[in-house]
Design an enzyme around this catalytic site. Sequence first.
Site, mmCIF file in Angstrom:
data_model
loop_
_atom_site.group_PDB
_atom_site.id
_atom_site.type_symbol
_atom_site.label_atom_id
_atom_site.label_comp_id
_atom_site.label_asym_id
_atom_site.label_seq_id
_atom_site.Cartn_x
_atom_site.Cartn_y
_atom_site.Cartn_z
ATOM 1 N N HIS A 129 -27.535 -64.535 -27.824
ATOM 2 C CA HIS A 129 -27.325 -65.376 -28.981
ATOM 3 C C HIS A 129 -28.039 -64.754 -30.580
ATOM 4 O O HIS A 129 -27.402 -65.298 -31.164
ATOM 5 C CB HIS A 129 -28.720 -66.001 -28.662
ATOM 6 C CG HIS A 129 -29.010 -66.845 -27.680
ATOM 7 N ND1 HIS A 129 -28.982 -66.841 -25.980
ATOM 8 C CD2 HIS A 129 -27.293 -68.503 -27.036
ATOM 9 C CE1 HIS A 129 -28.652 -68.006 -25.365
ATOM 10 N NE2 HIS A 129 -27.939 -68.757 -26.038
ATOM 11 N N GLY A 151 -20.307 -67.139 -28.212
ATOM 12 C CA GLY A 151 -20.319 -65.936 -26.875
ATOM 13 C C GLY A 151 -19.164 -66.056 -26.430
ATOM 14 O O GLY A 151 -18.529 -66.891 -25.837
ATOM 15 N N LYS A 196 -19.055 -64.720 -23.596
ATOM 16 C CA LYS A 196 -18.562 -64.786 -22.287
ATOM 17 C C LYS A 196 -18.497 -65.991 -21.544
ATOM 18 O O LYS A 196 -18.044 -66.511 -20.504
ATOM 19 C CB LYS A 196 -20.619 -64.002 -21.834
ATOM 20 C CG LYS A 196 -20.655 -63.630 -21.329
ATOM 21 C CD LYS A 196 -21.353 -65.439 -20.274
ATOM 22 C CE LYS A 196 -22.655 -65.896 -20.281
ATOM 23 N NZ LYS A 196 -23.202 -67.222 -19.549
#
Length: 287
Positions: A37, A147, A149
Site C-alpha cells: 500500500h 496493486g 497483486k
Amino acid sequence: MQTIRAIKEMQALSTRLRSEGKSIGFVPTMGALHEGHLSLLRRSKDENVFTAVSIFVNPTQFGPQEDFNKYPRDLDGDLDKLSPLKVDAVFFPDAGEMYPEGFSTSIQIGHIGEILCGASRPGHFNGVATVVSKLFNIVMPHRAYFGQKDFQQTAVIRKLVRELNFDIDVNVCPTVRETDGLAMSSRNAYLTKEQRKAAAILFRSLMLGKDLVVSGRISDARRVKSGMMGLIEGEPLVGVEYVEVVDAENLAEIREIKTPAAICLAVRIGDTRLIDNIIIDNMEKLV
Ligand code: PAF
C-alpha cells in the site's frame, strides 16, 4: 494529515481542490497497511498535488463464509504508517455512512468477475466494483492506484472505469514482495510460521512458469500450468484452487501463450486464501 469520516466532508474537500486546479491521487484500501500500500501512496505523492487514502473494510465484497469479521483492522497502526509519508487525507467512513439503511444499488460487472477468483467468490467483484464506484464519486480523484497483486481486480476496475466513463486514470503498480518472493498481503498475517514458510511456493511456481515460457520456449498453456501445479502440489500445506494462463487485457483463458499474457493463481493454506500472478509482456522480459 486530515482524517475524514463523512462523505459530504470528503466531497467538499475534493470539490475545493479541483476548483483550485489541484490534482488528486487516490489509493483505496481496506487498511492493515503494508509496504505494498505504501508504495502506491508514494507513487501518488510523486504524481499529484494531493493524495487521499481510504480505509474501509467493505462488507459487500465478502461472502457469508469469508473472513469479513476477522479481517485485520488496525486504524492506529495504519495512521502511524501513513504519517511519515505525509499523505494529505485519510477517508475512513463506517459501514452506515457507506451503506445507509435501505441501500440496494449494485454494479454487476459481468463475466470478468465470474471467472478465476470470481468462480469461488460469487459476488465479490460486484461488491468491489460498487464500493470503488462510490469511493470514486466521493474522493473524485484524477488518478487512482492499485496493486498488480490483485490482477483480476485491476482488470475489473479498468473495465468499470471505461464502461461507466469515470474520468480517472487507473494506475496498476508492481507487486511488492517479501525477500522469499511472497507477495505482500494483509492476509499473510493469518499464516502460522510453518504456513508462511510453505507460502514461498507461490512465487517459486510463478518463476517456474516464467522459466518454462521464456527459457523453455513452451507456449502450450496446459504444459506450463501442469508444471506449476506439480511443484505446488509437492508442498503438503498448500492446496491449489487454480492456476490459469489468461489474456492480460480481458482475462480470457488462452491455450497458446502470446503476449501480453498473465499467469494467475490462487491457493489455500489452512483457512487462508492467497493469490498471485505474473505478466508476460514479451517473451524475454517478465514483470
Ligand atoms: O484491494 C482492496 O483492498 C479492496 O478490494 C478495495 C479496492 C479497497 C475495495 O474495497
